[in-house]
Scaffold this motif. Structure first.
Motif, PDB file in Angstrom:
ATOM      1  N   HIS A 197      -4.299   1.244   7.501  1.00 29.33           N
ATOM      2  CA  HIS A 197      -5.333   1.391   7.067  1.00 29.33           C
ATOM      3  C   HIS A 197      -5.626   0.394   6.255  1.00 29.33           C
ATOM      4  O   HIS A 197      -4.618  -0.510   5.956  1.00 29.33           O
ATOM      5  N   CYS A 198      -7.119  -0.525   7.274  1.00 28.44           N
ATOM      6  CA  CYS A 198      -7.961  -2.101   6.087  1.00 28.44           C
ATOM      7  C   CYS A 198      -6.341  -3.016   6.272  1.00 28.44           C
ATOM      8  O   CYS A 198      -6.304  -4.094   6.392  1.00 28.44           O
TER       9      CYS A 198
ATOM     10  N   THR B 195      -5.675  -1.280  -0.447  1.00 27.48           N
ATOM     11  CA  THR B 195      -6.071  -0.949   0.464  1.00 27.48           C
ATOM     12  C   THR B 195      -7.683  -0.067   0.046  1.00 27.48           C
ATOM     13  O   THR B 195      -7.420  -0.496  -1.583  1.00 27.48           O
ATOM     14  N   CYS B 196      -8.637  -0.170   0.683  1.00 29.22           N
ATOM     15  CA  CYS B 196      -9.849   0.049   0.323  1.00 29.22           C
ATOM     16  C   CYS B 196      -9.538   1.684  -0.443  1.00 29.22           C
ATOM     17  O   CYS B 196     -10.943   2.361  -1.264  1.00 29.22           O
ATOM     18  N   ASP B 197      -9.142   2.331  -0.036  1.00 28.36           N
ATOM     19  CA  ASP B 197      -9.215   4.180  -0.452  1.00 28.36           C
ATOM     20  C   ASP B 197      -8.900   4.382  -1.632  1.00 28.36           C
ATOM     21  O   ASP B 197      -7.481   4.099  -2.424  1.00 28.36           O
TER      22      ASP B 197
ATOM     23  N   SER C 214       0.669  -1.177   0.432  1.00 28.22           N
ATOM     24  CA  SER C 214      -0.063  -0.338   0.200  1.00 28.22           C
ATOM     25  C   SER C 214       1.099   0.979   0.150  1.00 28.22           C
ATOM     26  O   SER C 214       1.663   1.449   1.189  1.00 28.22           O
TER      27      SER C 214
END
Length: 494
Positions: A425-426, A375-377, A339
């Motif tokens: 994150h995630c 990540t989902c971002d 990421s």
């Protein structure tokens, strides 16, 4: 169709002293990256320690040349900004080179104590204590001073800070610095830096708080520019303004004899990087000397705080491309096994670009791609170069070939900004970290500094279950059973 090697070769002057290709694979400072990938896997962070020493030696040489060229009568002292990377392996390499340190928090002082215990620093090492200081920080500084760390210099950042030392310092004398609040770059959100003491208050601070106290001495003025040492009208204007204030104050204060030039030199983030290091240092030394001569003031000793310049170019991050996704007719995504948001936060938060190169498949044709993180971002991507709006990597057959990429010169700040060892994150785990060094015969050697973060560590941080860092599943289960028994016994006792 031309190969990826052809693309790089025709776009840049390639190979370079730092990068070259052998057997279709990238070498970084003559380190065979694919060998490390095969041994350790990905994602991985890599630190090439000899690069740190190389940069320290280079900076010392730059100043040595400049002082000699202008017959400069002051000395030069190299300080490393610990905030750029606090890792023990970094500090050990830095301190091999007879340099000094700059701190920015209370916990930096605890690191220094560990270094002192092992003989890495001494009580004569310069410790420049910067930053806005809360009580614990000033307490630790006072303790160092009282224990005989004679070159520990607290740099005053606000008008009240000196009061913290008036009743706590029992040492015979204290050498202070004062950080000047410089004006920010014209395109910045604020006019004047929030850090430091404004020009109009400096003289009064000296007269009212330092001069009357027989054990207090003003030894240093601190100059910091966020842009770093940069050949711009803004930089030279602020440096001149600072030096005139130094000359004015030195006529009032006989102990003042040093300046600290904060804000370091840039590192290479593109093959099209052009920066004349020697010319910049020459001009700094010449400007300081010219203003001092004009003001009939002896030139000051020069300190610098180089953080990113010290450690930045030693770092790299290696990822594997785990999928190719064509999301529309023209946007092809190479999905990586890591990421950008969590592992290279500057690339996301500041739009920082690094040198990005394929690690293998240099003889394959190339294509325009976007790099996507796990990540989902929606912001977890990397899709441009510093020199170009497009990103190109080799074409590869996902069924028969592996593709690896590297982002280079990532050695400063990324672990601390990303929250190394914490929660990402995630819940993307911190990648493994590999150290590359040389033995006494000059042979490369590698070692695993830290494995990839595991779930037990994350669960412990988040307060779940009974997991402790490093526990196996069986150990965690046994610990949970023991707690249940203890709880039942407490109920019976009550």
């Amino acid at each position: 169709m031309k190969t990826y090697y052809d693309l790089i070769d025709q776009t840049f002057e390639f190979p370079t002293r730092e990068f070259n290709v052998e057997n279709n694979e990238l070498m970084f400072n003559n380190v065979p990256l694919m060998d490390i990938v095969k041994e350790y896997g990905t994602p991985l962070k890599l630190t090439y320690l000899p690069k740190i020493t190389e940069h320290i030696e280079h900076a010392k040489l730059l100043f040595k040349n400049a002082l000699k060229r202008y017959n400069y009568k002051g000395s030069y002292t190299y300080c490393y900004c610990t905030k750029s990377s606090h890792f023990r392996f970094v500090l050990d390499e830095v301190l091999k080179n007879n340099v000094h340190l700059e701190t920015s928090s209370a916990y930096d002082i605890q690191i220094l104590r560990e270094l002192y215990k092992t003989g890495k620093i001494s009580k004569s090492t310069y410790i420049i204590c910067n930053g806005y200081k809360r009580p614990l920080y000033t307490q630790y500084i006072s303790e160092l001073l009282n224990e005989g760390f004679t070159n520990c210099i607290p740099v005053l950042d606000n008008l009240k800070e000196i009061e913290a030392y008036e009743n706590t310092v029992t040492a015979d004398s204290v050498n202070f610095g004062i950080r000047i609040a410089t004006d920010e770059e014209p395109n910045f959100a604020f006019y004047t830096s929030r850090l430091g003491i404004r020009y109009s208050d400096v003289n009064e601070l000296y007269r009212s708080k330092i001069q009357p106290n027989e054990k207090f001495k003003l030894k240093m003025l601190h100059f910091f520019i966020n842009t770093g040492i940069k050949d711009s009208a803004y930089y030279w204007s602020e440096l001149s303004r600072f030096m005139y204030k130094y000359c004015e104050l030195s006529k009032m204060c006989p102990d003042l004899d040093s300046i600290d030039i904060g804000g370091g030199m840039p590192i290479q983030t593109s093959f099209q990087f052009t920066y004349d290091y020697q010319a910049m240092i020459d001009q700094i030394v010449e400007s300081i000397q010219w203003i001092c001569n004009k003001s009939n003031v002896p030139v000051p000793h020069i300190f610098t705080e180089f953080g990113s310049y010290t450690v930045g170019e030693s770092g790299a991050v290696i990822y594997k491309v785990i999928d190719q996704k064509l999301q529309n007719d023209k946007e092809l995504w190479y999905m990586i096994d890591g990421s950008f948001i969590t592992q290279l936060p500057d690339s996301w938060g500041l739009g920082q670009k690094y040198i990005m190169l394929s690690v293998n498949n240099w003889e394959n044709p190339y294509q325009k791609v976007n790099l996507g993180g796990l990540t989902c971002d929606s912001h977890d991507f990397y899709n441009t170069e510093a020199h170009s709006a497009d990103l190109y990597l080799p074409i590869f057959d996902q069924d028969t070939e592996d593709q690896y990429i590297g982002l280079f010169h990532t050695g400063a700040y990324q672990e601390s900004l990303g929250g190394y060892g914490g929660i990402q994150h995630c819940l993307i785990p911190a990648p493994q970290h590999v150290i590359v060094d040389k033995d006494e015969q000059g042979n490369l050697r590698t070692r695993l500094f830290a494995p990839e973060q595991n779930s037990e560590v994350m669960l412990k941080i988040l307060g779940y279950g009974d997991a402790e860092p490093g526990m196996t599943e069986l150990e965690a289960t046994e610990a949970a059973d023991e707690r249940e028994v203890e709880a039942e016994l407490m109920k019976e006792e009550n």
